[in-house]
Design an enzyme around this catalytic site. Structure first.
Site, short mmCIF file in Angstrom:
data_model
loop_
_atom_site.label_atom_id
_atom_site.label_comp_id
_atom_site.label_asym_id
_atom_site.label_seq_id
_atom_site.Cartn_x
_atom_site.Cartn_y
_atom_site.Cartn_z
N ASN A 170 37.43 16.39 3.51
CA ASN A 170 38.72 17.09 3.65
C ASN A 170 38.88 17.43 5.13
O ASN A 170 37.90 17.39 5.88
CB ASN A 170 38.78 18.32 2.71
CG ASN A 170 37.85 19.44 3.15
OD1 ASN A 170 37.88 19.89 4.29
ND2 ASN A 170 36.99 19.89 2.24
N ASN A 185 34.35 24.04 -8.75
CA ASN A 185 34.62 22.63 -9.07
C ASN A 185 33.73 22.07 -10.17
O ASN A 185 33.94 20.94 -10.61
CB ASN A 185 34.46 21.76 -7.82
CG ASN A 185 35.44 22.13 -6.74
OD1 ASN A 185 35.06 22.47 -5.62
ND2 ASN A 185 36.72 22.13 -7.06
N ARG A 225 30.06 13.99 -3.95
CA ARG A 225 29.89 15.18 -4.81
C ARG A 225 29.52 14.81 -6.25
O ARG A 225 29.28 15.71 -7.07
CB ARG A 225 31.16 16.05 -4.79
CG ARG A 225 31.43 16.70 -3.42
CD ARG A 225 32.38 17.87 -3.50
NE ARG A 225 31.80 19.00 -4.24
CZ ARG A 225 32.47 20.12 -4.54
NH1 ARG A 225 33.74 20.25 -4.18
NH2 ARG A 225 31.88 21.10 -5.20
N ARG A 241 42.83 15.39 -5.28
CA ARG A 241 41.50 15.32 -5.91
C ARG A 241 41.55 14.96 -7.40
O ARG A 241 40.81 14.11 -7.85
CB ARG A 241 40.77 16.65 -5.73
CG ARG A 241 40.39 16.96 -4.29
CD ARG A 241 39.45 15.90 -3.72
NE ARG A 241 39.03 16.21 -2.37
CZ ARG A 241 38.01 16.99 -2.06
NH1 ARG A 241 37.30 17.58 -3.00
NH2 ARG A 241 37.69 17.20 -0.80
N HIS A 301 42.98 21.36 -2.98
CA HIS A 301 42.73 21.83 -4.34
C HIS A 301 43.78 22.90 -4.67
O HIS A 301 44.16 23.68 -3.78
CB HIS A 301 41.35 22.51 -4.47
CG HIS A 301 40.19 21.58 -4.69
ND1 HIS A 301 38.99 21.76 -4.05
CD2 HIS A 301 40.05 20.50 -5.49
CE1 HIS A 301 38.14 20.81 -4.45
NE2 HIS A 301 38.76 20.03 -5.32
N ASP A 327 43.38 25.69 -6.01
CA ASP A 327 42.94 27.06 -5.72
C ASP A 327 42.95 27.40 -4.23
O ASP A 327 42.59 28.50 -3.84
CB ASP A 327 41.57 27.35 -6.35
CG ASP A 327 40.42 26.60 -5.69
OD1 ASP A 327 40.64 25.87 -4.70
OD2 ASP A 327 39.27 26.74 -6.18
N CYS A 384 36.45 29.43 -4.36
CA CYS A 384 35.69 28.18 -4.50
C CYS A 384 34.22 28.44 -4.79
O CYS A 384 33.55 27.61 -5.39
CB CYS A 384 35.74 27.34 -3.23
SG CYS A 384 37.34 27.00 -2.58
N1 ARG Z 1 33.73 20.61 0.75
C1 ARG Z 1 34.21 20.82 -0.58
C2 ARG Z 1 35.13 19.68 -0.97
O1 ARG Z 1 35.84 19.21 -0.13
C3 ARG Z 1 34.90 22.14 -0.68
C4 ARG Z 1 35.31 22.48 -2.09
C5 ARG Z 1 36.11 23.74 -2.18
N2 ARG Z 1 36.35 24.07 -3.52
C6 ARG Z 1 37.53 24.50 -4.03
N3 ARG Z 1 37.55 24.86 -5.26
N4 ARG Z 1 38.62 24.51 -3.33
O2 ARG Z 1 35.14 19.23 -2.09
#
Ligand code: ARG
Length: 275
Positions: free
Chosen positions: A23, A72, A91, A138, A167, A169, A261
């Site tokens: 991201n 997540n 991930r 995503r 995201h 959130d 998060c």
């Molecule tokens: N580096 C992680 C990603 O890009 C951060 C995730 C943040 N999580 C969230 N629920 N916004 O996936």
């Protein structure tokens, strides 16, 4: 009805770092100060416990730096946990760990709809009777509708258009069945209209505060916790009768994450009508 204790899943940042870039916040050239990250994470955990939450821990795993972002891992609906199916290969190794923990905790664990990306509570948030679902960056819209069918809940899909708010959130936070925080510029026109039509009271945050992750708030009862740098939001929430707390989370912003998060609410979010 017996009052239940708010229950939150967190994962200690022992192996947290910026090992890849998925991201626009992430840069391998801007590394995490690990001791500082641990300090910030512990302070968040302490605050949540002070608000009355019980925090359970997902064991950290070497080589999975984003496992700290437990939001997540899955989407929780009563005794069901709908597991994430991450868009990025980096991930995807998190899922077996989340699955094992959630099964051990007694959840009925179900997989995300086949062939669709789904990033758990990062993109799927209940407000009242409705599941609001962020998609495009995503999670996939089609998968979200299937998740809604699975649990028998209406889904309002919301298209996310700004890569910094990748995201749901990061740009939307339900506070109660009728109130939510949002950053309108993160949504397409249709999503903005849908939110305005379905949430009675929307509290808007500025671009500045949105970039300090104001919308990435954790709600425990009438307490709202965020990163520092969101004074406008905190003033608006205080006027509405909420108790606000700011805690520094800059080390996690380096990965594109903040307070919300780092948490997964296991007993249902405050704003969910079903709880
Ligand atoms: N580096 C992680 C990603 O890009 C951060 C995730 C943040 N999580 C969230 N629920 N916004 O996936």
């Amino acid at each position: 009805m017996p009052a239940t204790v708010p229950h939150i899943l967190m994962c200690p940042p022992d192996y947290y770092g910026i090992e890849y870039e998925i991201n626009p916040w992430m840069s391998r050239g801007r590394q995490v100060d690990r001791p500082q990250a641990i300090e910030q994470w512990r302070a968040l955990k302490r605050l949540l416990e002070k608000c009355g939450a019980r925090v359970s821990l997902l064991p950290p795993v070497d080589g999975l730096p984003d496992l700290v972002f437990t939001a997540n891992a899955a989407m929780i609906y009563q005794h069901t946990a709908v597991l994430a199916n991450f868009r990025h290969q980096q991930r995807q190794g998190e899922t077996p760990h989340a699955r094992a923990w959630l099964q051990g905790a007694g959840f009925d664990v179900v997989l995300a709809p086949t062939g669709t990306c789904f990033e758990g509570a990062g993109d799927a948030l209940f407000c009242g009777e409705t599941l609001f679902a962020g998609y495009r960056i995503r999670s996939d819209a089609r998968g979200m509708q299937q998740v809604g069918q699975l649990i028998g809940t209406r889904v309002i899909p919301l298209e996310l258009v700004d890569p910094y708010f990748y995201h749901l959130d990061t740009c939307f936070c339900p506070l109660s069945a009728t109130q939510a925080i949002w950053h309108p510029a993160a949504f397409d026109t249709y999503a903005r209209q849908a939110l305005a039509a379905h949430v009675e009271q929307l509290i808007e945050v500025s671009e500045d505060e949105a970039r300090s992750f104001a919308c990435n708030a954790v709600v425990v009862g009438r307490n709202v916790l965020t990163n520092t740098g969101c004074p406008g939001l905190h003033a608006a929430l205080t006027d509405l009768g909420y108790t606000t707390q700011a805690t520094p989370l800059a080390e996690f912003v380096k990965a594109g994450g903040s307070a919300k998060c780092l948490t997964l609410r296991l007993d249902g979010e405050e704003a969910a009508a079903w709880k």
